[in-house]
Write a protein that holds these residues in place. Structure first.
Motif, PDB file in Angstrom:
ATOM      1  N   LEU A 163      -3.427  -1.044  13.636  1.00  0.00           N
ATOM      2  CA  LEU A 163      -3.626  -2.400  13.115  1.00  0.00           C
ATOM      3  C   LEU A 163      -3.698  -2.390  11.596  1.00  0.00           C
ATOM      4  N   TYR A 164      -4.433  -1.459  11.041  1.00  0.00           N
ATOM      5  CA  TYR A 164      -4.586  -1.301   9.588  1.00  0.00           C
ATOM      6  C   TYR A 164      -3.217  -1.110   8.934  1.00  0.00           C
ATOM      7  N   GLU A 165      -2.424  -0.234   9.529  1.00  0.00           N
ATOM      8  CA  GLU A 165      -1.106   0.085   8.977  1.00  0.00           C
ATOM      9  C   GLU A 165      -0.164  -1.118   9.018  1.00  0.00           C
ATOM     10  N   VAL A 166      -0.093  -1.823  10.152  1.00  0.00           N
ATOM     11  CA  VAL A 166       0.822  -2.971  10.244  1.00  0.00           C
ATOM     12  C   VAL A 166       0.317  -4.141   9.412  1.00  0.00           C
ATOM     13  N   TYR A 167      -1.005  -4.262   9.283  1.00  0.00           N
ATOM     14  CA  TYR A 167      -1.591  -5.316   8.450  1.00  0.00           C
ATOM     15  C   TYR A 167      -1.236  -5.110   6.976  1.00  0.00           C
ATOM     16  N   GLU A 168      -1.422  -3.902   6.475  1.00  0.00           N
ATOM     17  CA  GLU A 168      -1.085  -3.615   5.081  1.00  0.00           C
ATOM     18  C   GLU A 168       0.413  -3.771   4.832  1.00  0.00           C
ATOM     19  N   ALA A 169       1.234  -3.343   5.783  1.00  0.00           N
ATOM     20  CA  ALA A 169       2.688  -3.493   5.632  1.00  0.00           C
ATOM     21  C   ALA A 169       3.073  -4.966   5.604  1.00  0.00           C
ATOM     22  N   PHE A 170       2.452  -5.767   6.455  1.00  0.00           N
ATOM     23  CA  PHE A 170       2.726  -7.209   6.493  1.00  0.00           C
ATOM     24  C   PHE A 170       2.375  -7.854   5.152  1.00  0.00           C
ATOM     25  N   LEU A 171       1.184  -7.558   4.638  1.00  0.00           N
ATOM     26  CA  LEU A 171       0.755  -8.142   3.364  1.00  0.00           C
ATOM     27  C   LEU A 171       1.654  -7.692   2.215  1.00  0.00           C
ATOM     28  N   ALA A 172       1.994  -6.418   2.192  1.00  0.00           N
ATOM     29  CA  ALA A 172       2.843  -5.900   1.108  1.00  0.00           C
ATOM     30  C   ALA A 172       4.215  -6.541   1.152  1.00  0.00           C
ATOM     31  N   GLU A 173       4.765  -6.719   2.336  1.00  0.00           N
ATOM     32  CA  GLU A 173       6.102  -7.291   2.468  1.00  0.00           C
ATOM     33  C   GLU A 173       6.150  -8.760   2.092  1.00  0.00           C
ATOM     34  N   ARG A 174       5.150  -9.513   2.534  1.00  0.00           N
ATOM     35  CA  ARG A 174       5.192 -10.965   2.351  1.00  0.00           C
ATOM     36  C   ARG A 174       4.459 -11.459   1.107  1.00  0.00           C
ATOM     37  N   PHE A 175       3.487 -10.695   0.661  1.00  0.00           N
ATOM     38  CA  PHE A 175       2.675 -11.155  -0.456  1.00  0.00           C
ATOM     39  C   PHE A 175       2.689 -10.210  -1.650  1.00  0.00           C
ATOM     40  N   GLY A 176       3.387  -9.101  -1.531  1.00  0.00           N
ATOM     41  CA  GLY A 176       3.521  -8.180  -2.643  1.00  0.00           C
ATOM     42  C   GLY A 176       2.282  -7.369  -2.943  1.00  0.00           C
ATOM     43  N   SER A 177       1.267  -7.509  -2.095  1.00  0.00           N
ATOM     44  CA  SER A 177       0.019  -6.814  -2.348  1.00  0.00           C
ATOM     45  C   SER A 177      -0.764  -6.730  -1.060  1.00  0.00           C
ATOM     46  N   VAL A 178      -1.613  -5.746  -0.961  1.00  0.00           N
ATOM     47  CA  VAL A 178      -2.495  -5.657   0.195  1.00  0.00           C
ATOM     48  C   VAL A 178      -3.868  -6.214  -0.122  1.00  0.00           C
ATOM     49  N   ASP A 179      -4.059  -6.771  -1.294  1.00  0.00           N
ATOM     50  CA  ASP A 179      -5.361  -7.357  -1.673  1.00  0.00           C
ATOM     51  C   ASP A 179      -5.496  -8.760  -1.156  1.00  0.00           C
TER      52      ASP A 179
ATOM     53  N   PHE B   4     -12.580 -11.676  17.463  1.00  0.00           N
ATOM     54  CA  PHE B   4     -12.244 -10.265  17.266  1.00  0.00           C
ATOM     55  C   PHE B   4     -11.437 -10.054  15.988  1.00  0.00           C
ATOM     56  N   ALA B   5     -10.489 -10.941  15.709  1.00  0.00           N
ATOM     57  CA  ALA B   5      -9.649 -10.774  14.503  1.00  0.00           C
ATOM     58  C   ALA B   5     -10.525 -10.785  13.250  1.00  0.00           C
ATOM     59  N   ALA B   6     -11.518 -11.660  13.211  1.00  0.00           N
ATOM     60  CA  ALA B   6     -12.408 -11.713  12.047  1.00  0.00           C
ATOM     61  C   ALA B   6     -13.224 -10.418  11.939  1.00  0.00           C
ATOM     62  N   ALA B   7     -13.701  -9.915  13.078  1.00  0.00           N
ATOM     63  CA  ALA B   7     -14.463  -8.660  13.064  1.00  0.00           C
ATOM     64  C   ALA B   7     -13.573  -7.495  12.650  1.00  0.00           C
ATOM     65  N   ALA B   8     -12.344  -7.477  13.153  1.00  0.00           N
ATOM     66  CA  ALA B   8     -11.399  -6.418  12.768  1.00  0.00           C
ATOM     67  C   ALA B   8     -11.104  -6.505  11.274  1.00  0.00           C
ATOM     68  N   GLY B   9     -10.960  -7.726  10.763  1.00  0.00           N
ATOM     69  CA  GLY B   9     -10.716  -7.914   9.332  1.00  0.00           C
ATOM     70  C   GLY B   9     -11.865  -7.388   8.496  1.00  0.00           C
ATOM     71  N   GLN B  10     -13.086  -7.629   8.957  1.00  0.00           N
ATOM     72  CA  GLN B  10     -14.261  -7.116   8.250  1.00  0.00           C
ATOM     73  C   GLN B  10     -14.257  -5.591   8.252  1.00  0.00           C
ATOM     74  N   PHE B  11     -13.902  -4.997   9.384  1.00  0.00           N
ATOM     75  CA  PHE B  11     -13.831  -3.543   9.484  1.00  0.00           C
ATOM     76  C   PHE B  11     -12.782  -2.995   8.509  1.00  0.00           C
ATOM     77  N   LEU B  12     -11.616  -3.626   8.487  1.00  0.00           N
ATOM     78  CA  LEU B  12     -10.553  -3.166   7.580  1.00  0.00           C
ATOM     79  C   LEU B  12     -10.976  -3.326   6.123  1.00  0.00           C
ATOM     80  N   TRP B  13     -11.666  -4.407   5.801  1.00  0.00           N
ATOM     81  CA  TRP B  13     -12.154  -4.612   4.434  1.00  0.00           C
ATOM     82  C   TRP B  13     -13.133  -3.493   4.065  1.00  0.00           C
TER      83      TRP B  13
END
Length: 174
Positions: free
Chosen positions: A158-174, A115-124
């Motif tokens: 999920l989209y919102e917390v995912y982008e916040a997590f990436l921005a906080e820890r990796f400086g980017s949502v890419d 499911f996480a991989a499918a959700a990731g594809q959806f978010l992408w």
């Protein structure tokens, strides 16, 4: 700073020309860089070392495209390594567990393998079409309250917390 781009067929003397120019500039204490495909960096460095009279060189950089990109990002303060697809999926799995109590429909789906991989594809897909978490929420509010609306709200969270997590820890949502 000058940039020279050479085009030509294989074995037309491009590399020899570059080596001659770089050797001349190295003697004059100029710094030079030769950009080559990633897979050719080691071989090109070895060939240039053999080309030089003392079998070594200073002030010359022979680099591949990936390493050049790393240097540019480092210079701009963005030297963090991009995440692989597996890394993104692992982060999504972690977030799905962490926020499980806030999901309405995704609680059960989040425990399913893949499911996480499918959700990731959806978010992408959402990101590639400039669809935001807020867009998903707006869409949820336009449909009749039911499973689809709840799924859209859960995916927006999920989209919102995912982008916040990436921005906080990796400086980017890419």
């Amino acid at each position: 700073m000058a940039v020279t781009v050479l085009f030509g067929q294989a074995r037309s003397g491009k590399t020899t020309y570059c080596f001659e120019q770089m050797a001349t500039l190295a003697v004059q204490d100029f710094k030079t860089m030769l950009l080559v495909p990633d897979q050719a960096t080691y071989d090109t460095e070895r060939r240039f070392a053999d080309f030089m009279p003392g079998k070594g060189f200073m002030g010359v950089s022979i680099t591949g495209f990936t390493r050049l990109a790393y240097h540019v990002l480092q210079e701009r303060g963005k030297e963090k390594t991009p995440l692989s697809d597996l890394g993104k999926t692992l982060i999504l799995q972690r977030l799905l567990r962490r926020y499980a109590d806030r999901f309405t429909v995704l609680q059960t789906a989040a425990r399913q393998p893949g499911f996480a991989a499918a959700a990731g594809q959806f978010l992408w897909e959402c990101r590639s079409f400039c669809v935001t978490a807020d867009d998903l929420r707006r869409c949820a509010s336009t449909v009749e309250e039911g499973p689809l609306a709840r799924k859209l709200k859960d995916m927006a969270l999920l989209y919102e917390v995912y982008e916040a997590f990436l921005a906080e820890r990796f400086g980017s949502v890419d």
